[in-house]
Design a protein around this motif. Structure first.
Motif, PDB file in Angstrom:
ATOM      1  N   LEU A   1     -72.656  29.481 -40.982  1.00 33.78           N
ATOM      2  CA  LEU A   1     -72.167  28.551 -42.000  1.00 33.78           C
ATOM      3  C   LEU A   1     -71.718  29.241 -43.285  1.00 33.78           C
ATOM      4  O   LEU A   1     -71.079  28.612 -44.133  1.00 33.78           O
ATOM      5  CB  LEU A   1     -73.260  27.539 -42.336  1.00 33.78           C
ATOM      6  N   LEU A   2     -72.058  30.492 -43.452  1.00 37.66           N
ATOM      7  CA  LEU A   2     -71.656  31.220 -44.652  1.00 37.66           C
ATOM      8  C   LEU A   2     -70.135  31.314 -44.745  1.00 37.66           C
ATOM      9  O   LEU A   2     -69.456  31.306 -43.733  1.00 37.66           O
ATOM     10  CB  LEU A   2     -72.271  32.631 -44.631  1.00 37.66           C
ATOM     11  N   PRO A   3     -69.580  31.399 -45.971  1.00 43.29           N
ATOM     12  CA  PRO A   3     -70.262  31.465 -47.267  1.00 43.29           C
ATOM     13  C   PRO A   3     -70.705  30.080 -47.747  1.00 43.29           C
ATOM     14  O   PRO A   3     -70.142  29.065 -47.356  1.00 43.29           O
ATOM     15  CB  PRO A   3     -69.193  32.045 -48.186  1.00 43.29           C
ATOM     16  N   ILE A   4     -71.700  30.082 -48.616  1.00 47.22           N
ATOM     17  CA  ILE A   4     -72.240  28.859 -49.199  1.00 47.22           C
ATOM     18  C   ILE A   4     -72.272  29.033 -50.712  1.00 47.22           C
ATOM     19  O   ILE A   4     -72.773  30.038 -51.221  1.00 47.22           O
ATOM     20  CB  ILE A   4     -73.651  28.575 -48.658  1.00 47.22           C
ATOM     21  N   ASP A   5     -71.713  28.054 -51.427  1.00 44.72           N
ATOM     22  CA  ASP A   5     -71.657  28.110 -52.889  1.00 44.72           C
ATOM     23  C   ASP A   5     -72.712  27.242 -53.554  1.00 44.72           C
ATOM     24  O   ASP A   5     -73.178  27.543 -54.659  1.00 44.72           O
ATOM     25  CB  ASP A   5     -70.278  27.646 -53.378  1.00 44.72           C
ATOM     26  N   LEU A   6     -73.067  26.150 -52.879  1.00 43.07           N
ATOM     27  CA  LEU A   6     -74.034  25.191 -53.412  1.00 43.07           C
ATOM     28  C   LEU A   6     -75.060  24.887 -52.326  1.00 43.07           C
ATOM     29  O   LEU A   6     -74.704  24.754 -51.155  1.00 43.07           O
ATOM     30  CB  LEU A   6     -73.345  23.888 -53.835  1.00 43.07           C
ATOM     31  N   LEU A   7     -76.314  24.784 -52.718  1.00 42.64           N
ATOM     32  CA  LEU A   7     -77.382  24.526 -51.752  1.00 42.64           C
ATOM     33  C   LEU A   7     -78.321  23.457 -52.292  1.00 42.64           C
ATOM     34  O   LEU A   7     -78.751  23.528 -53.448  1.00 42.64           O
ATOM     35  CB  LEU A   7     -78.171  25.811 -51.490  1.00 42.64           C
ATOM     36  N   VAL A   8     -78.642  22.484 -51.441  1.00 45.60           N
ATOM     37  CA  VAL A   8     -79.693  21.521 -51.751  1.00 45.60           C
ATOM     38  C   VAL A   8     -80.762  21.625 -50.674  1.00 45.60           C
ATOM     39  O   VAL A   8     -80.528  21.281 -49.513  1.00 45.60           O
ATOM     40  CB  VAL A   8     -79.163  20.080 -51.822  1.00 45.60           C
ATOM     41  N   ASN A   9     -81.914  22.133 -51.061  1.00 47.46           N
ATOM     42  CA  ASN A   9     -83.064  22.205 -50.154  1.00 47.46           C
ATOM     43  C   ASN A   9     -83.779  20.857 -50.192  1.00 47.46           C
ATOM     44  O   ASN A   9     -84.675  20.625 -51.007  1.00 47.46           O
ATOM     45  CB  ASN A   9     -84.013  23.330 -50.584  1.00 47.46           C
TER      46      ASN A   9
ATOM     47  N   LYS B   1     -70.750  38.728 -54.959  1.00 44.87           N
ATOM     48  CA  LYS B   1     -70.681  38.699 -56.417  1.00 44.87           C
ATOM     49  C   LYS B   1     -70.161  37.356 -56.896  1.00 44.87           C
ATOM     50  O   LYS B   1     -69.304  37.255 -57.786  1.00 44.87           O
ATOM     51  CB  LYS B   1     -69.809  39.843 -56.946  1.00 44.87           C
ATOM     52  N   SER B   2     -70.694  36.316 -56.273  1.00 46.34           N
ATOM     53  CA  SER B   2     -70.247  34.950 -56.534  1.00 46.34           C
ATOM     54  C   SER B   2     -71.329  34.161 -57.236  1.00 46.34           C
ATOM     55  O   SER B   2     -72.510  34.233 -56.868  1.00 46.34           O
ATOM     56  CB  SER B   2     -69.888  34.264 -55.208  1.00 46.34           C
ATOM     57  N   PRO B   3     -70.975  33.374 -58.259  1.00 42.14           N
ATOM     58  CA  PRO B   3     -71.967  32.484 -58.868  1.00 42.14           C
ATOM     59  C   PRO B   3     -72.346  31.383 -57.888  1.00 42.14           C
ATOM     60  O   PRO B   3     -71.653  31.145 -56.894  1.00 42.14           O
ATOM     61  CB  PRO B   3     -71.229  31.917 -60.083  1.00 42.14           C
ATOM     62  N   GLY B   4     -73.433  30.706 -58.155  1.00 38.25           N
ATOM     63  CA  GLY B   4     -73.850  29.625 -57.274  1.00 38.25           C
ATOM     64  C   GLY B   4     -74.876  28.743 -57.944  1.00 38.25           C
ATOM     65  O   GLY B   4     -75.399  29.068 -59.017  1.00 38.25           O
ATOM     66  N   ALA B   5     -75.158  27.614 -57.305  1.00 36.95           N
ATOM     67  CA  ALA B   5     -76.155  26.685 -57.836  1.00 36.95           C
ATOM     68  C   ALA B   5     -76.985  26.138 -56.682  1.00 36.95           C
ATOM     69  O   ALA B   5     -76.447  25.806 -55.617  1.00 36.95           O
ATOM     70  CB  ALA B   5     -75.488  25.545 -58.597  1.00 36.95           C
ATOM     71  N   ILE B   6     -78.286  26.051 -56.925  1.00 40.56           N
ATOM     72  CA  ILE B   6     -79.235  25.570 -55.920  1.00 40.56           C
ATOM     73  C   ILE B   6     -80.122  24.515 -56.570  1.00 40.56           C
ATOM     74  O   ILE B   6     -80.559  24.679 -57.711  1.00 40.56           O
ATOM     75  CB  ILE B   6     -80.104  26.724 -55.389  1.00 40.56           C
ATOM     76  N   VAL B   7     -80.364  23.435 -55.839  1.00 39.72           N
ATOM     77  CA  VAL B   7     -81.326  22.427 -56.294  1.00 39.72           C
ATOM     78  C   VAL B   7     -82.333  22.180 -55.182  1.00 39.72           C
ATOM     79  O   VAL B   7     -81.958  21.905 -54.038  1.00 39.72           O
ATOM     80  CB  VAL B   7     -80.637  21.104 -56.684  1.00 39.72           C
ATOM     81  N   ASN B   8     -83.604  22.295 -55.522  1.00 41.04           N
ATOM     82  CA  ASN B   8     -84.688  22.005 -54.592  1.00 41.04           C
ATOM     83  C   ASN B   8     -85.229  20.602 -54.866  1.00 41.04           C
ATOM     84  O   ASN B   8     -85.425  20.227 -56.022  1.00 41.04           O
ATOM     85  CB  ASN B   8     -85.812  23.023 -54.746  1.00 41.04           C
TER      86      ASN B   8
ATOM     87  N   ALA C   1     -66.318  18.622 -52.035  1.00 43.62           N
ATOM     88  CA  ALA C   1     -66.936  19.790 -51.405  1.00 43.62           C
ATOM     89  C   ALA C   1     -66.738  19.760 -49.894  1.00 43.62           C
ATOM     90  O   ALA C   1     -66.629  18.691 -49.284  1.00 43.62           O
ATOM     91  CB  ALA C   1     -68.423  19.834 -51.731  1.00 43.62           C
ATOM     92  N   THR C   2     -66.718  20.944 -49.304  1.00 47.73           N
ATOM     93  CA  THR C   2     -66.855  21.050 -47.858  1.00 47.73           C
ATOM     94  C   THR C   2     -68.336  21.005 -47.552  1.00 47.73           C
ATOM     95  O   THR C   2     -69.094  21.876 -47.975  1.00 47.73           O
ATOM     96  CB  THR C   2     -66.255  22.368 -47.338  1.00 47.73           C
ATOM     97  N   VAL C   3     -68.762  19.973 -46.842  1.00 48.61           N
ATOM     98  CA  VAL C   3     -70.186  19.745 -46.615  1.00 48.61           C
ATOM     99  C   VAL C   3     -70.659  20.462 -45.363  1.00 48.61           C
ATOM    100  O   VAL C   3     -70.046  20.368 -44.298  1.00 48.61           O
ATOM    101  CB  VAL C   3     -70.482  18.237 -46.499  1.00 48.61           C
ATOM    102  N   LEU C   4     -71.749  21.189 -45.505  1.00 46.58           N
ATOM    103  CA  LEU C   4     -72.434  21.847 -44.398  1.00 46.58           C
ATOM    104  C   LEU C   4     -73.777  21.145 -44.270  1.00 46.58           C
ATOM    105  O   LEU C   4     -74.571  21.148 -45.210  1.00 46.58           O
ATOM    106  CB  LEU C   4     -72.623  23.335 -44.694  1.00 46.58           C
ATOM    107  N   ALA C   5     -74.036  20.537 -43.131  1.00 44.24           N
ATOM    108  CA  ALA C   5     -75.222  19.702 -42.976  1.00 44.24           C
ATOM    109  C   ALA C   5     -76.087  20.213 -41.845  1.00 44.24           C
ATOM    110  O   ALA C   5     -75.602  20.429 -40.733  1.00 44.24           O
ATOM    111  CB  ALA C   5     -74.809  18.253 -42.705  1.00 44.24           C
TER     112      ALA C   5
ATOM    113  N   GLY D   1     -63.129  23.038 -53.353  1.00 43.70           N
ATOM    114  CA  GLY D   1     -63.151  24.475 -53.093  1.00 43.70           C
ATOM    115  C   GLY D   1     -64.540  25.041 -52.895  1.00 43.70           C
ATOM    116  O   GLY D   1     -64.680  26.228 -52.579  1.00 43.70           O
ATOM    117  N   LYS D   2     -65.585  24.224 -53.052  1.00 42.97           N
ATOM    118  CA  LYS D   2     -66.967  24.671 -52.887  1.00 42.97           C
ATOM    119  C   LYS D   2     -67.498  24.281 -51.513  1.00 42.97           C
ATOM    120  O   LYS D   2     -67.174  23.230 -50.979  1.00 42.97           O
ATOM    121  CB  LYS D   2     -67.865  24.058 -53.965  1.00 42.97           C
ATOM    122  N   ARG D   3     -68.337  25.151 -50.963  1.00 44.56           N
ATOM    123  CA  ARG D   3     -69.023  24.876 -49.705  1.00 44.56           C
ATOM    124  C   ARG D   3     -70.482  24.570 -50.029  1.00 44.56           C
ATOM    125  O   ARG D   3     -71.186  25.412 -50.610  1.00 44.56           O
ATOM    126  CB  ARG D   3     -68.907  26.074 -48.754  1.00 44.56           C
ATOM    127  N   ALA D   4     -70.908  23.355 -49.667  1.00 45.65           N
ATOM    128  CA  ALA D   4     -72.222  22.866 -50.078  1.00 45.65           C
ATOM    129  C   ALA D   4     -73.097  22.586 -48.867  1.00 45.65           C
ATOM    130  O   ALA D   4     -72.741  21.775 -48.007  1.00 45.65           O
ATOM    131  CB  ALA D   4     -72.060  21.592 -50.914  1.00 45.65           C
TER     132      ALA D   4
END
Length: 244
Positions: A74-82, A126-133, A32-36, A7-10
């Protein structure tokens, strides 16, 4: 420990090869639904064969407006890896203005732009999210002839802490990982030479360099609900290098 991103878009930047590719594949395996996004459309086409339900876009992330246009699609995005980044390994007196502009444009400016766009949408929803750099041990310890790279990764760490403070009240977590040498194809080619790798390896208590999976596992943990109380952290994945 089971990690599920159903259910997350990453979004993964620099997903065409190395750590980014491995992250994209693992996120897909975890539901996850992967956005690359990647500079190379050819690399993305290859990745698409393994993640047929993903969403892919080729873009030069150093181009601020082009990147924003791509991200809006590509939005919405719930998880991001920079993850995307570049490096130059030159002595200070050989550094050019073009090198300086390019590495800061990719490693710092683009990361800020992408994070800003993704977080703005999270806040609006108003959505929680997580990001990792993806940072580096080079942000914490000087590496010879890596002055530009060290400077950009130091900026990544500082930005991570500041954004974590700003958006913690919105339940948006942002962390970074700081790997040592990672055995990507390029890393293996360069650092397997004992003359090159030996002195670095001697500083690592676990007596090995990181494998791609070591970084992927750390990132997945920080993105997951298993790390709900972790934000603003820079996590070494370095076999103890920074402890010495």
């Amino acid at each position: 420990m089971e990690i599920n991103f159903k259910g997350k878009r990453a979004l993964v930047t620099g997903a065409g090869s190395g750590i980014g590719r491995a992250l994209a594949l693992k996120l897909a395996q975890c539901g996850a639904t992967v956005l690359a996004i990647d500079l190379s459309s050819t690399a993305l086409e290859t990745l698409k064969q393994e993640i047929p339900n993903g969403e892919f876009a080729a873009v030069d992330i150093s181009n601020w407006e082009a990147t924003n246009t791509t991200l809006r699609k590509l939005l919405p995005i719930d998880l991001l890896v920079n993850n995307a980044g570049i490096a130059f390994t030159d002595p200070l007196e050989s550094i050019t203005q073009e090198q300086c502009d390019r590495i800061f444009a990719v490693n710092v400016k683009a990361l800020i732009n992408i994070t800003k766009t993704v977080i703005s949408d999270m806040v609006a929803r108003k959505s929680p999210g997580a990001i990792v750099n993806i940072s580096s041990q080079a942000s914490k310890a000087a590496l010879l002839n890596h002055s530009l790279y060290c400077a950009t990764k130091g900026a990544v760490d500082a930005f991570t802490r500041a954004v974590a403070l700003e958006f913690g009240p919105c339940n948006i977590r942002i962390n970074c990982v700081n790997p040592t040498v990672v055995m990507t194809d390029l890393g293996r080619k360069i650092w397997s030479d004992p003359k090159m790798g030996g002195p670095m390896l001697a500083k690592i208590p676990l007596n090995r360099f990181a494998e791609i999976e070591d970084v992927v596992d750390g990132v997945l943990f920080l993105l997951s609900d298993k790390a709900q109380m972790i934000t603003g952290s820079c996590v070494p994945i370095d076999g103890g290098f920074l402890a010495c």
